[in-house]
Enzyme design. Structure first.
Site, PDB file in Angstrom:
ATOM      1  N   ASP A 194      62.827  -0.299  73.232  1.00  0.00           N
ATOM      2  CA  ASP A 194      63.498   0.144  72.005  1.00  0.00           C
ATOM      3  C   ASP A 194      64.530   1.240  72.285  1.00  0.00           C
ATOM      4  O   ASP A 194      64.526   1.877  73.337  1.00  0.00           O
ATOM      5  CB  ASP A 194      62.470   0.680  71.011  1.00  0.00           C
ATOM      6  CG  ASP A 194      61.677  -0.416  70.326  1.00  0.00           C
ATOM      7  OD1 ASP A 194      61.914  -1.602  70.621  1.00  0.00           O
ATOM      8  OD2 ASP A 194      60.812  -0.084  69.495  1.00  0.00           O
ATOM      9  N   ASP A 195      65.396   1.455  71.304  1.00  0.00           N
ATOM     10  CA  ASP A 195      66.357   2.576  71.287  1.00  0.00           C
ATOM     11  C   ASP A 195      67.485   2.425  72.304  1.00  0.00           C
ATOM     12  O   ASP A 195      68.080   3.414  72.730  1.00  0.00           O
ATOM     13  CB  ASP A 195      65.658   3.921  71.500  1.00  0.00           C
ATOM     14  CG  ASP A 195      64.618   4.214  70.441  1.00  0.00           C
ATOM     15  OD1 ASP A 195      64.687   3.629  69.348  1.00  0.00           O
ATOM     16  OD2 ASP A 195      63.717   5.044  70.699  1.00  0.00           O
ATOM     17  N   HIS A 254      63.700   0.595  63.530  1.00  0.00           N
ATOM     18  CA  HIS A 254      63.551   1.927  64.099  1.00  0.00           C
ATOM     19  C   HIS A 254      62.552   2.702  63.251  1.00  0.00           C
ATOM     20  O   HIS A 254      62.672   2.765  62.027  1.00  0.00           O
ATOM     21  CB  HIS A 254      64.927   2.627  64.099  1.00  0.00           C
ATOM     22  CG  HIS A 254      64.942   3.958  64.775  1.00  0.00           C
ATOM     23  ND1 HIS A 254      64.406   4.173  66.011  1.00  0.00           N
ATOM     24  CD2 HIS A 254      65.444   5.163  64.363  1.00  0.00           C
ATOM     25  CE1 HIS A 254      64.592   5.445  66.356  1.00  0.00           C
ATOM     26  NE2 HIS A 254      65.204   6.063  65.366  1.00  0.00           N
TER      27      HIS A 254
END
Length: 306
Positions: free
Chosen positions: A13-14, A134
């Protein structure tokens, strides 16, 4: 009895949060430790992250963001319900509070999600392999319906449902995070019906809430996989006909972020600046983990392989 076969998606993620995070994610992918990433299109390094994904052939999904940084949609001004002072999103808990109090206008959520999908397509030249949220905003009440409708508009089939078997028994989790994680799981459980009605799909099992940051280790990943397999097998005989269990491991590896080239407009948060990101990267690269995959007949794959 032979051990069940598992097809494991390992998502970082991110992606796009900062150059150092991106460097770690790319290293993990090239080493065979990650099978895909989720891109923050409002992240500080989203443009260069997209270039890295294209250069290295990294399967990329959208990390839909309604809680950190600035909106992507140009029409969401300072008076929009999604933003606070300075034009920034309301934060992980601030967004949840506003939503619970009825202060979030869902048409603005729809507009922002469409804008983020459009930006993703401009950056990558294609639709995302999957879309998740998110800080898990995509499973929140009200948001999840809009989220699923927008994904259907764009022909995106896969998402994440963060329900982790045995999470309530993971006593190593810090109390504040444990409370948050269990609330996420409750929302995700409730989201399944709406997602299913609108044609969304997700892997048979999910893990990752119990193995974030300092809580990640090879043995805990192994235990989470075992719990997830047992949970799936207790619901249905998923191995009939030889079909493998599909599972997603959510991860956040990388090198610690530094200002001012990080974040989504407000600078990096504490977690991203900590050693915990590097700890995840080192754990995911550990040969012991990959030996475990082989011994357990776990095959790594991406959403696009499903």
């Amino acid at each position: 009895m032979n051990e069940p076969r598992v097809r494991l998606i390992v998502t970082g993620d991110d992606f796009g949060y900062c150059p150092l995070r991106d460097r770690g994610l790319v290293e993990a992918f090239l080493a065979g430790a990650l099978t895909g990433v989720s891109l923050l299109v409002n992240g500080a390094s989203a443009d260069t992250a997209a270039q890295l994904a294209r250069r290295h052939g990294i399967p990329a999904g959208l990390h839909a963001n309604l809680s950190e940084g600035r909106p992507v949609s140009p029409s969401l001004g300072s008076r929009a319900s999604l933003v606070g002072p300075g034009g920034f999103f309301l934060g992980k808990m601030g967004f949840r509070k506003a939503l619970a109090e009825g202060r979030v206008l869902l048409p603005e959520v729809r507009e922002e999600l469409r804008a983020q999908l459009s930006r993703f397509q401009n950056l990558l030249g294609q639709e995302p392999t999957h879309v998740d949220g998110h800080q898990h905003v995509h499973v929140l009440p009200g948001v999840r319906q809009v989220f699923a409708e927008v994904l259907r508009e764009h022909g995106v089939r896969y998402t994440r449902v963060p329900v982790e078997a045995g999470l309530c028994r993971c006593d190593w989790l810090e109390p504040q995070f444990r409370t948050f994680a269990l609330a996420v799981e409750e929302d995700a459980q409730a989201a399944k019906e709406e997602f299913e009605e609108l044609g969304l799909r997700w892997p048979d099992a999910y893990i990752g809430l119990s193995t974030m940051g300092k809580d990640m280790s090879v043995s805990r990943i192994e235990a989470a996989i075992d719990r997830a397999v047992e949970s799936v097998l207790s619901r249905e005989d998923i191995l009939q006909g030889g079909r493998a269990i599909t599972m997603e491991l959510m991860t956040h590896p990388g090198y610690p972020s530094v200002s001012p080239t990080s974040g989504c407009g407000e600078g990096p948060d504490a977690f991203s600046q900590s050693w915990e990101r590097l700890h995840e990267l080192q754990t995911l690269l550990d040969p012991a983990l990959h030996n475990s995959y082989r011994q357990r007949s776990i095959k790594l794959c991406a959403f696009e392989d499903l």
